[in-house]
Motif scaffolding. Sequence first.
Motif, PDB file in Angstrom:
ATOM      1  N   ASP A  45       0.801  -1.225   0.000  1.00  0.00           N
ATOM      2  CA  ASP A  45       0.000   0.000   0.000  1.00  0.00           C
ATOM      3  C   ASP A  45       0.832   1.273   0.000  1.00  0.00           C
ATOM      4  OD1 ASP A  45       1.024  -0.353   2.514  1.00  0.00           O
ATOM      5  OD2 ASP A  45      -0.825   0.172   3.562  1.00  0.00           O
ATOM      6  N   LYS A  73      -0.771   2.640 -10.480  1.00  0.00           N
ATOM      7  CA  LYS A  73      -0.870   3.997 -11.020  1.00  0.00           C
ATOM      8  C   LYS A  73      -1.384   5.015  -9.999  1.00  0.00           C
ATOM      9  CE  LYS A  73      -2.645   6.148 -15.152  1.00  0.00           C
ATOM     10  NZ  LYS A  73      -1.827   5.732 -16.261  1.00  0.00           N
ATOM     11  N   ASP A  74      -2.397   4.665  -9.223  1.00  0.00           N
ATOM     12  CA  ASP A  74      -2.999   5.583  -8.254  1.00  0.00           C
ATOM     13  C   ASP A  74      -2.025   5.982  -7.152  1.00  0.00           C
ATOM     14  OD1 ASP A  74      -5.259   5.205  -9.745  1.00  0.00           O
ATOM     15  OD2 ASP A  74      -6.262   3.931  -8.281  1.00  0.00           O
ATOM     16  N   ARG A  75      -1.023   5.167  -6.896  1.00  0.00           N
ATOM     17  CA  ARG A  75      -0.058   5.437  -5.826  1.00  0.00           C
ATOM     18  C   ARG A  75       1.281   5.931  -6.340  1.00  0.00           C
ATOM     19  NH1 ARG A  75       1.554   0.824  -3.378  1.00  0.00           N
ATOM     20  NH2 ARG A  75       0.626  -0.620  -4.835  1.00  0.00           N
ATOM     21  N   THR A  77       3.770   8.585  -8.373  1.00  0.00           N
ATOM     22  CA  THR A  77       4.082   9.910  -8.902  1.00  0.00           C
ATOM     23  C   THR A  77       5.455   9.828  -9.547  1.00  0.00           C
ATOM     24  OG1 THR A  77       2.818  11.054  -7.189  1.00  0.00           O
ATOM     25  CG2 THR A  77       4.501  12.335  -8.327  1.00  0.00           C
ATOM     26  N   GLY A  96       0.279   7.863 -12.260  1.00  0.00           N
ATOM     27  CA  GLY A  96      -0.982   8.595 -12.171  1.00  0.00           C
ATOM     28  C   GLY A  96      -0.759  10.090 -12.170  1.00  0.00           C
ATOM     29  N   ARG A  97       0.419  10.520 -11.721  1.00  0.00           N
ATOM     30  CA  ARG A  97       0.787  11.934 -11.694  1.00  0.00           C
ATOM     31  C   ARG A  97       2.215  12.052 -12.222  1.00  0.00           C
ATOM     32  NH1 ARG A  97      -0.231  16.870  -9.299  1.00  0.00           N
ATOM     33  NH2 ARG A  97       1.608  17.996  -8.580  1.00  0.00           N
TER      34      ARG A  97
END
Length: 109
Positions: A45, A73-75, A77, A96-97
């Motif tokens: 996580d 991707k969500d975690r 940068t 994701g960023r």
Amino acid sequence: MKKWYSIQSSAQSGAPAKISIHDEIGGWGITARDFIRDFDALPQDAAIELSVHSPGGSVFEALAIYHVLARVKDRLTARVEGLAASAASLIVMAAGRIEMPENAYLMIH
């Protein structure tokens, strides 16, 4: 053996894991398999910060790394420190960023 990447998990709770790719991808006999093995050892996580400064390298090694990173991707940068060219740009696209200073370069072809 010299590596073109490093992966570090933080000992502090809630601090992001750090990945850096600062050389030619796939060089010196280090493969995506090695990268993925080290990546899989990170906490499931953890937020991840990816730092990239690379001229590219093996597109097939980068493609394997892209698919592994895209799953988180969500975690993830990514930050282009100076150059993310060719195969390195593919890896950056998994994030994701994406962050880039104004004078950094992202070369996609």
